[in-house]
Scaffold this motif. Sequence first.
Motif, mmCIF file in Angstrom:
data_model
loop_
_atom_site.group_PDB
_atom_site.id
_atom_site.type_symbol
_atom_site.label_atom_id
_atom_site.label_comp_id
_atom_site.label_asym_id
_atom_site.label_seq_id
_atom_site.Cartn_x
_atom_site.Cartn_y
_atom_site.Cartn_z
ATOM 1 N N GLY A 1 38.319 39.784 46.032
ATOM 2 C CA GLY A 1 38.088 40.598 44.658
ATOM 3 C C GLY A 1 37.038 41.583 44.625
ATOM 4 O O GLY A 1 36.593 41.877 43.558
ATOM 5 N N GLN B 1 36.844 52.606 47.714
ATOM 6 C CA GLN B 1 37.281 51.584 46.903
ATOM 7 C C GLN B 1 38.655 51.404 47.150
ATOM 8 O O GLN B 1 39.543 52.483 47.095
ATOM 9 N N ASN B 2 39.017 50.219 47.603
ATOM 10 C CA ASN B 2 40.597 50.297 48.008
ATOM 11 C C ASN B 2 40.894 48.739 48.063
ATOM 12 O O ASN B 2 40.163 47.953 48.546
ATOM 13 N N SER B 3 41.961 48.332 47.531
ATOM 14 C CA SER B 3 42.437 46.836 47.514
ATOM 15 C C SER B 3 43.249 46.257 48.825
ATOM 16 O O SER B 3 43.735 45.250 48.926
ATOM 17 N N TYR B 4 43.582 47.683 49.657
ATOM 18 C CA TYR B 4 44.565 47.307 50.877
ATOM 19 C C TYR B 4 45.888 46.407 50.718
ATOM 20 O O TYR B 4 45.941 45.518 51.360
ATOM 21 N N LEU B 5 46.533 46.823 49.564
ATOM 22 C CA LEU B 5 47.555 45.665 49.094
ATOM 23 C C LEU B 5 48.583 45.845 50.229
ATOM 24 O O LEU B 5 48.984 44.777 50.389
ATOM 25 N N SER C 1 34.504 48.488 49.322
ATOM 26 C CA SER C 1 34.488 48.218 50.877
ATOM 27 C C SER C 1 33.571 49.098 51.507
ATOM 28 O O SER C 1 33.223 50.195 51.077
ATOM 29 N N TRP D 1 41.705 36.879 49.384
ATOM 30 C CA TRP D 1 41.033 38.097 49.000
ATOM 31 C C TRP D 1 40.052 37.916 47.883
ATOM 32 O O TRP D 1 40.235 37.183 46.827
ATOM 33 N N THR E 1 35.192 45.009 44.674
ATOM 34 C CA THR E 1 35.509 46.240 44.231
ATOM 35 C C THR E 1 35.291 47.471 45.089
ATOM 36 O O THR E 1 36.027 48.326 45.082
ATOM 37 N N ARG F 1 47.459 43.540 53.042
ATOM 38 C CA ARG F 1 47.385 42.317 52.863
ATOM 39 C C ARG F 1 48.778 41.581 52.763
ATOM 40 O O ARG F 1 48.978 40.462 53.236
#
Length: 384
Positions: free
Chosen positions: A343, A321-325, A347, A341, A345, A328
Motif C-alpha cells: 500500500g 505513483q502507480n498501483s500496478y493493478l 514507487s 501489496w 503510494t 498484480r
Amino acid sequence: MNSSQQQPIKKIGIIGGGQLAWMMAGAAQKLNIELFIQTPKNTDPAVSIATNSIFAPIDDANATAQIAGLCDVITFENEFVNLEALNQLAQTGTLFRPSLNTLEPILDKYHQRCFMRDIGLPVPQFLSWDSPTTPQPLSYPLVMKARRHGYDGQGTIILKNPQDLETTWKSWGCPSVLLEEFIPFEQELAIIAARFPNGEIAIYPIVETQQENQVCRRVIAPATLTAEKTTEIEQIARTLLENLQAIGIFGIELFLTKQGKVLVNEVAPRTHNSGHFSLDACETSQFEQHLRAVCGLAPGQTTLNSAGAVMVNLLGYETCQNSYLEKRQRIADIPNAYLHWYGKTESRPGRKLGHVTVLLNSEPSELRQQALEISHQIESIWYP
C-alpha cells in the motif's frame, strides 16, 4: 508501563510503521493484541492497521515515551533508534522486547562483528576504518559497510582497489566504517529464529536468499543443505540468541563458501525479509511468532505446510505513483500464489512495494528448479 507487571500483554508499541509492522496485523487480531505505532508519515503502511499512531521520527524518544504510556511493551520494526535516549525510558520502567541490552552490541555493524567473533561464531575477516592513514591489511575486492542505518543495499558497497575505497569513503562524508573481506560464496542463506522469555527457542527452516545489488530478490524455502550444515546453522542461531538473551524474532544472514564453510554475515533484531514466506507457508508466521515471544505466549509451529515455497520481492523499478493493478492480478493468478501489496503510494527504484509467495509441490530434488522457474515467471510479469 512497568517491567515487573504480571498482567497479560495485550497492547504492543512498535517503533517503525513500515511493511514489517503492517504484516503483524493478522497475527495481532488472532491473538487479540492491539498495536500502537510510532512512524514518521501518516502514509506509512502500518498506520492503517494500528489502534493509534504517533507521527514522529523513529529516533524521537519523546514520541516513544508517548507510545509507552499507551502500551504494555515496546518492540521494534527497524534498528534506526536512539539507544541512549531509550535507556532513560527503560530506567523509568518501560519494558522493551528485545531489551536495550540485547540491542546494544548489535546495532553498530562493527560492534556486531566483534560480538559475534567474541562468542565464537564464524565471521569474515573485518576491521574498523576511519582514515586513509589507518592500516588496511585486507585484500581486494573488499566490502565497505556503514556502521549504522544501512538497509536494502544502502550503506554497502564492494570495492576493487584503494582508490575506490578512498573515493567512496569521502563521498560518504569520511565516517568510521566497517571493512570486511569479500566472500565468493556458493550460497547466501538465512535463518529466522525466535527466543522466548523462558529461554525456549523456535527455529524456522533455513532458506536460500538471492540478492541483486545487495537487495534481496528471492527466497527459496527450504535451502538445499546437508543435515550436518543444517545442524551447524541452527546451533549458530541458538548460540547467538542465548548470548544476547534475546526476546523476540531475529533474522540471521549467512554465507556458505565454496569450501563448505559457514560464515555469519549480519543479524537483524526483528522480523526479516527472508522470513516473509512464513506468512503463507508455515502454520505460524514470523510476525505471529514475534508477537508471541514479546507477549510471553507459547511458541507456534514453524514447520512448512507444503513441500517448499519461493518468495519474490516486488521492487520498484521507476519513480512514479502507480498501483500496478494489472501486473498484480496476473501474478496473483499464478497457482498457489499469495500476493502481499504494502500500500505504498510512491514507487522508486529498489523500493520494496510488495512480495509474492508461491507454495511448491515438487519432489525435494526438483524444488529449487521449480522455485527458479516460478521466480522467472513472476519477474517477467513484474519488470518491464
